[in-house]
Design a protein around this motif. Structure first.
Motif, PDB file in Angstrom:
ATOM      1  N   ALA A  99      21.839 -23.384 -16.768  1.00 53.68           N
ATOM      2  CA  ALA A  99      21.895 -24.134 -15.545  1.00 53.68           C
ATOM      3  C   ALA A  99      23.095 -24.902 -14.459  1.00 53.68           C
ATOM      4  O   ALA A  99      23.441 -25.930 -15.439  1.00 53.68           O
ATOM      5  CB  ALA A  99      20.257 -24.786 -15.896  1.00 53.68           C
ATOM      6  N   ASP A 150       8.304 -29.647  -7.540  1.00 56.05           N
ATOM      7  CA  ASP A 150       7.176 -29.666  -8.392  1.00 56.05           C
ATOM      8  C   ASP A 150       7.874 -29.940 -10.120  1.00 56.05           C
ATOM      9  O   ASP A 150       8.988 -29.841 -10.161  1.00 56.05           O
ATOM     10  CB  ASP A 150       6.467 -28.204  -8.389  1.00 56.05           C
ATOM     11  N   GLU A 151       6.991 -29.932 -10.913  1.00 58.88           N
ATOM     12  CA  GLU A 151       7.518 -29.936 -12.213  1.00 58.88           C
ATOM     13  C   GLU A 151       8.357 -28.701 -12.901  1.00 58.88           C
ATOM     14  O   GLU A 151       9.413 -29.272 -13.498  1.00 58.88           O
ATOM     15  CB  GLU A 151       6.179 -29.405 -13.598  1.00 58.88           C
ATOM     16  N   GLU A 152       8.631 -27.207 -11.922  1.00 60.63           N
ATOM     17  CA  GLU A 152       9.923 -26.858 -12.196  1.00 60.63           C
ATOM     18  C   GLU A 152      10.669 -26.859 -10.919  1.00 60.63           C
ATOM     19  O   GLU A 152      11.824 -26.221 -10.998  1.00 60.63           O
ATOM     20  CB  GLU A 152       9.000 -25.334 -11.868  1.00 60.63           C
ATOM     21  N   SER A 153      10.854 -27.955 -10.355  1.00 61.26           N
ATOM     22  CA  SER A 153      12.057 -28.178  -9.691  1.00 61.26           C
ATOM     23  C   SER A 153      12.037 -27.380  -8.259  1.00 61.26           C
ATOM     24  O   SER A 153      13.078 -27.244  -7.638  1.00 61.26           O
ATOM     25  CB  SER A 153      12.961 -27.992 -10.077  1.00 61.26           C
ATOM     26  N   ASN A 154      10.730 -26.077  -8.177  1.00 65.08           N
ATOM     27  CA  ASN A 154      10.656 -26.254  -6.899  1.00 65.08           C
ATOM     28  C   ASN A 154       9.770 -26.772  -5.878  1.00 65.08           C
ATOM     29  O   ASN A 154       9.151 -27.149  -5.786  1.00 65.08           O
ATOM     30  CB  ASN A 154       9.309 -24.926  -6.976  1.00 65.08           C
ATOM     31  N   SER A 182       6.362 -34.085  -8.876  1.00 65.63           N
ATOM     32  CA  SER A 182       7.259 -34.484 -10.644  1.00 65.63           C
ATOM     33  C   SER A 182       7.897 -35.704  -9.779  1.00 65.63           C
ATOM     34  O   SER A 182       8.471 -36.537 -10.887  1.00 65.63           O
ATOM     35  CB  SER A 182       7.541 -33.327 -11.515  1.00 65.63           C
TER      36      SER A 182
END
Length: 245
Positions: A99, A150-154, A182
């Motif tokens: 990533a 958010d938790e998905e880095s969005n 998050s």
């Protein structure tokens, strides 16, 4: 497939026929043998470049407004300003566990070095799970942006604020969001006004749900005010923290 017009003997060709390619270069006919195979377009190096470039473009889009404001005295063209931010982000981006990652502190240092704008020694940012405030010199104009993830880095929300410091600590306004954040990231800078100069630009909050679709008109007023004010725009400062469950 090759094509030609008029006399097929005297007209220059372009295209491919059989095992050969035909092209015009500086007015001359070039004929070359077609390659027997095409290299894999998804090699490790090419994949790395694409990942870094995609993230860099997303990063510069996310922070577009505040970075344009910071560059107000250096670059009036918004396209060029974003290209500069993308270039800096690309240069500091790294690949970890398949990533692409842009470290905010690395971007801060590289961006300030590239723009030759040192961060203000008179501004201190506290941005952690316990304390979120900024202390700046009395009379400095402070601009900051906070993005919630958010938790998905969005990105799920943002808040941009401009105010004139009175020399005391001012709490950082976190964005109002739907759901739970998050992580919060911060980018801030101050503008030190020349003596006997008054800031007459916009003050207050600019809020929204999508930091990548900010109104150009919203920031154009701020950018215009900072570009014309008599003073020095200082380099950016950043911060980030994870939300404690």
């Amino acid at each position: 497939m090759a094509n030609t017009q008029h006399n097929p003997i005297t007209t220059k060709w372009s295209g491919a026929v059989g095992g050969f390619t035909y092209r015009i270069q500086r007015g001359k006919q070039i004929i070359a043998e077609r390659p027997s195979h095409v290299k894999n377009p998804k090699s490790a190096g090419q994949t790395r470049v694409r990942m870094k470039f995609k993230l860099s473009a997303q990063f510069s889009a996310l922070w577009k407004g505040i970075l344009e404001a910071n560059l107000a005295k250096l670059e009036s063209d918004s396209v060029t300003a974003r290209a500069l931010a993308t270039s800096v982000a690309y240069n500091v981006a790294d690949i970890s566990q398949h990533a692409a990652i842009v470290d905010l502190e690395d971007f801060e240092n590289a961006f300030n070095a590239r723009t030759r704008q040192a961060a203000s020694a008179g501004m201190t940012v506290h941005f952690n799970a316990v304390t979120q405030d900024i202390v700046a010199a009395d009379g400095d104009v402070v601009t900051y942006q906070v993005v919630a993830f958010d938790e998905e880095s969005n990105p799920i929300g943002f808040n941009t604020v401009t105010y004139v410091s009175d020399g005391t600590a001012k709490n950082i306004d976190l964005p109002a969001i739907k759901g739970d954040a998050s992580r919060y990231d911060l980018m801030a800078f101050s503008t030190t006004l020349d003596e006997n100069t008054e800031y007459t630009g916009p003050l207050g909050n600019i809020k929204g749900d999508d930091p990548e679709s900010l109104s150009a008109n919203t920031y154009s007023v701020l950018v215009s005010a900072l570009s014309s004010v008599s003073g020095t725009i200082n380099g950016i400062q950043t911060g980030s923290y994870l939300v404690t469950p």
